[in-house]
Design a protein around this motif. Sequence first.
Motif, mmCIF file in Angstrom:
data_model
loop_
_atom_site.group_PDB
_atom_site.id
_atom_site.type_symbol
_atom_site.label_atom_id
_atom_site.label_comp_id
_atom_site.label_asym_id
_atom_site.label_seq_id
_atom_site.Cartn_x
_atom_site.Cartn_y
_atom_site.Cartn_z
ATOM 1 N N CYS B 2 0.917 -1.225 -0.077
ATOM 2 C CA CYS B 2 0.145 -0.119 0.042
ATOM 3 C C CYS B 2 0.934 1.342 -0.165
ATOM 4 O O CYS B 2 2.058 1.193 0.131
ATOM 5 C CB CYS B 2 -0.886 0.147 1.270
ATOM 6 S SG CYS B 2 -2.320 -0.873 0.824
ATOM 7 N N ILE B 3 0.089 2.418 -0.261
ATOM 8 C CA ILE B 3 0.842 3.553 -0.646
ATOM 9 C C ILE B 3 1.000 4.148 0.970
ATOM 10 O O ILE B 3 0.201 4.467 1.689
ATOM 11 C CB ILE B 3 0.244 4.686 -1.495
ATOM 12 C CG1 ILE B 3 -0.285 3.927 -2.539
ATOM 13 C CG2 ILE B 3 0.809 6.027 -1.693
ATOM 14 C CD1 ILE B 3 -1.411 4.653 -3.482
ATOM 15 N N ASP B 4 2.415 4.618 1.207
ATOM 16 C CA ASP B 4 2.570 5.454 2.403
ATOM 17 C C ASP B 4 1.746 6.839 2.446
ATOM 18 O O ASP B 4 1.590 7.348 1.543
ATOM 19 C CB ASP B 4 4.108 5.332 2.943
ATOM 20 C CG ASP B 4 4.838 6.445 2.057
ATOM 21 O OD1 ASP B 4 4.718 7.763 2.378
ATOM 22 O OD2 ASP B 4 5.576 6.017 1.003
ATOM 23 N N GLU B 26 -3.074 4.133 -10.274
ATOM 24 C CA GLU B 26 -3.485 2.747 -10.618
ATOM 25 C C GLU B 26 -3.589 1.862 -9.323
ATOM 26 O O GLU B 26 -4.710 1.137 -9.299
ATOM 27 C CB GLU B 26 -2.156 2.092 -11.487
ATOM 28 C CG GLU B 26 -2.186 2.535 -12.744
ATOM 29 C CD GLU B 26 -1.146 2.058 -13.433
ATOM 30 O OE1 GLU B 26 -0.091 1.371 -12.943
ATOM 31 O OE2 GLU B 26 -0.992 2.513 -14.776
ATOM 32 N N HIS B 27 -3.122 2.240 -8.322
ATOM 33 C CA HIS B 27 -3.194 1.514 -6.952
ATOM 34 C C HIS B 27 -4.581 2.008 -6.377
ATOM 35 O O HIS B 27 -5.268 1.040 -6.000
ATOM 36 C CB HIS B 27 -2.129 1.743 -5.888
ATOM 37 C CG HIS B 27 -2.407 1.116 -4.698
ATOM 38 N ND1 HIS B 27 -1.745 -0.171 -4.497
ATOM 39 C CD2 HIS B 27 -2.704 1.252 -3.611
ATOM 40 C CE1 HIS B 27 -2.022 -0.480 -3.150
ATOM 41 N NE2 HIS B 27 -2.822 0.555 -2.643
ATOM 42 N N LEU B 28 -4.852 3.172 -6.315
ATOM 43 C CA LEU B 28 -5.946 3.572 -5.818
ATOM 44 C C LEU B 28 -7.084 3.071 -6.684
ATOM 45 O O LEU B 28 -8.359 2.704 -5.980
ATOM 46 C CB LEU B 28 -6.086 5.301 -6.058
ATOM 47 C CG LEU B 28 -5.245 5.937 -4.880
ATOM 48 C CD1 LEU B 28 -5.421 7.635 -5.291
ATOM 49 C CD2 LEU B 28 -5.915 5.835 -3.537
ATOM 50 N N HIS B 30 -7.913 -0.020 -7.283
ATOM 51 C CA HIS B 30 -8.248 -1.146 -6.880
ATOM 52 C C HIS B 30 -7.918 -1.504 -5.329
ATOM 53 O O HIS B 30 -8.196 -2.419 -4.880
ATOM 54 C CB HIS B 30 -7.794 -2.369 -7.443
ATOM 55 C CG HIS B 30 -6.138 -2.502 -7.536
ATOM 56 N ND1 HIS B 30 -5.489 -2.850 -6.371
ATOM 57 C CD2 HIS B 30 -5.286 -1.959 -8.398
ATOM 58 C CE1 HIS B 30 -3.983 -2.806 -6.616
ATOM 59 N NE2 HIS B 30 -4.076 -2.187 -7.658
ATOM 60 N N CYS B 31 -7.704 -0.263 -4.541
ATOM 61 C CA CYS B 31 -7.357 -0.462 -2.959
ATOM 62 C C CYS B 31 -8.527 0.447 -2.409
ATOM 63 O O CYS B 31 -8.140 1.529 -2.326
ATOM 64 C CB CYS B 31 -6.105 -0.301 -2.842
ATOM 65 S SG CYS B 31 -5.882 -0.623 -1.124
ATOM 66 N N ALA B 32 -9.282 -0.298 -1.600
ATOM 67 C CA ALA B 32 -10.385 0.670 -0.898
ATOM 68 C C ALA B 32 -9.777 1.316 0.031
ATOM 69 O O ALA B 32 -10.111 2.300 0.519
ATOM 70 C CB ALA B 32 -11.485 -0.252 -0.619
ATOM 71 N N ALA B 33 -8.889 0.636 0.936
ATOM 72 C CA ALA B 33 -8.103 0.917 2.039
ATOM 73 C C ALA B 33 -7.519 2.290 1.661
ATOM 74 O O ALA B 33 -7.529 3.304 2.524
ATOM 75 C CB ALA B 33 -7.276 0.057 2.502
ATOM 76 N N CYS B 34 -6.509 2.406 0.774
ATOM 77 C CA CYS B 34 -6.005 3.721 0.296
ATOM 78 C C CYS B 34 -6.697 4.607 -0.143
ATOM 79 O O CYS B 34 -6.429 5.850 0.231
ATOM 80 C CB CYS B 34 -4.924 3.166 -0.689
ATOM 81 S SG CYS B 34 -3.281 2.194 -0.027
ATOM 82 N N ARG B 35 -7.792 4.379 -0.925
ATOM 83 C CA ARG B 35 -8.997 5.450 -1.142
ATOM 84 C C ARG B 35 -9.454 5.975 0.195
ATOM 85 O O ARG B 35 -9.764 7.338 0.256
ATOM 86 C CB ARG B 35 -9.955 4.898 -2.023
ATOM 87 C CG ARG B 35 -9.796 4.607 -3.481
ATOM 88 C CD ARG B 35 -11.063 4.526 -4.291
ATOM 89 N NE ARG B 35 -11.883 3.448 -4.018
ATOM 90 C CZ ARG B 35 -11.839 2.124 -4.461
ATOM 91 N NH1 ARG B 35 -10.853 2.003 -5.191
ATOM 92 N NH2 ARG B 35 -12.600 0.975 -3.959
#
Lengths: 177, 180
Positions: B2-4, B26-28, B30-35
Motif C-alpha cells: 500500500c501507499i504510505d 493505478e493503486h487507488l 483497486h485498493c479501497a483502504a488507500c482510497r
Amino acid sequence: MEIKSTNRDDFRFIYEQNYHLIMQVTMHIVYNLGIAEDLTQEAFERFYVKNMTFPSEEEAKYWLLKVAKNLALNHINRNKRDIQLVEKVKKMPGKTVNNEDGQKQVIDEESRREVREAIAQLPENLRIVIQLKEFSGLDYKAIGKTLGISETNVKVRVHRARKKLEELLNTEDRDVY
Amino acid sequence: MCIDSQMLSAYLDGELKEPYRTQVIEHLEHCAACRKHLDDIRALSNRVRNTAFTEEELGRKKDAMLEMLDKKYFQNNKISFFRRRFEMSLPQMVTAAAAVVVIFVCGFMFFGSNPAQTDDILPSFAVPADSQNVRLVSSKSGSLDDYTLEEILQYLDAKGYQVDISIKGLQPIETPAQTE
Ligand SMILES: [Zn+2]
C-alpha cells in the motif's frame, strides 16, 4: 512583470494582490486582528523602504510573506510569556452570525475553533508550513522559497503536520465519549 | 504494497511526480483502504482550509491602510529634484526601463583646480542616486527626498568639492512589453 517597490503603481498592485494573503498568514500566527493589521502594515512599509526591484510579482510575494511571517513570529516570541497561543485562540471572539441558517453556522464555528486550537498546538516549524499550504495557494516549491527550505522538506513537513493534526483532533473526539 | 501516507499527502496536493503519480492512481483504483486513507487526508485538509479567515474579516482596514501608505510614501509635497527632473524634463527617460543619476565628485581642493587633471590623478567616484548615497555625501541620515539638489550642491561646495552631475537613461538589452 518586473516590480519596483517604490513605484506607486507597482506598490498598489502588489498591495491589492497580497493584502489578504499577508493578513491571513499573520492572523494565523498571532490570532489577533489588530496585531495582524499592524504587522501587515509593517511588512508593506518595509517593502517600500527596502527600495528593491523584483524580477516578478511572485518574487515580491515570497519576499513579503517571508518578512510578514518573521515579523509575526518575532511578535509571538517576544510576548510568549504573556499568553499561550492556544489560550489566545480560545479567547478569540466567534464570528457574528447574521445568516438565516444560524444553527449550522454556530456548529461550523465550533468545529473551526477546534481545528484552530489543534493547529496552534503544532510545533512552529510544522505550523507555518501547513498554514502556507492550506491558506496561501502556494505550491511546495514556492513555500520552500518563502521559508528557505527544500521542496522535499516542505513535503515531509506538510505530511507530519497533517498526521499530527489527525492525532490531535481524534484525541479530542475521544474525550467526548 | 500500500501507499504510505506521505505519498498520499503529496498526491493530494498535486505535488507527486511521475512515475509515482501514475502508480498511485493505478493503486487507488483497486485498493479501497488507500482510497479511504486519501479521503481522510482530504477531509482533514478541508477542515484546516475551513479555518481560514474570510476576506470580510481580514479586510476592514485594507483601503484605509493603502490610503495612509500612499499619503506617507507617494504624496510627498516636497517633490525631490530627481522626481521633478524625471517627470518634467526627461519624459523619454521615464519610459526607459531603467535610468540612473550619476554624481561625480572630484576633490580638486587637494590637487589644484584643473578638473581634467584631477580626474587623472584621483579616481572620481560615481554614485547611483539612491537613499544610501545621500547619507554618504551629506553624512546626515535621511532619504534622498529630504534634500533638494541645491542643498546637496551647497553642501558639497562648502566642503570644497567640484561637482558634475550627469543623468543617463539605460536601455535594457531586451525591453519586455510594459503592462499598464
Ligand atoms: Zn492500498
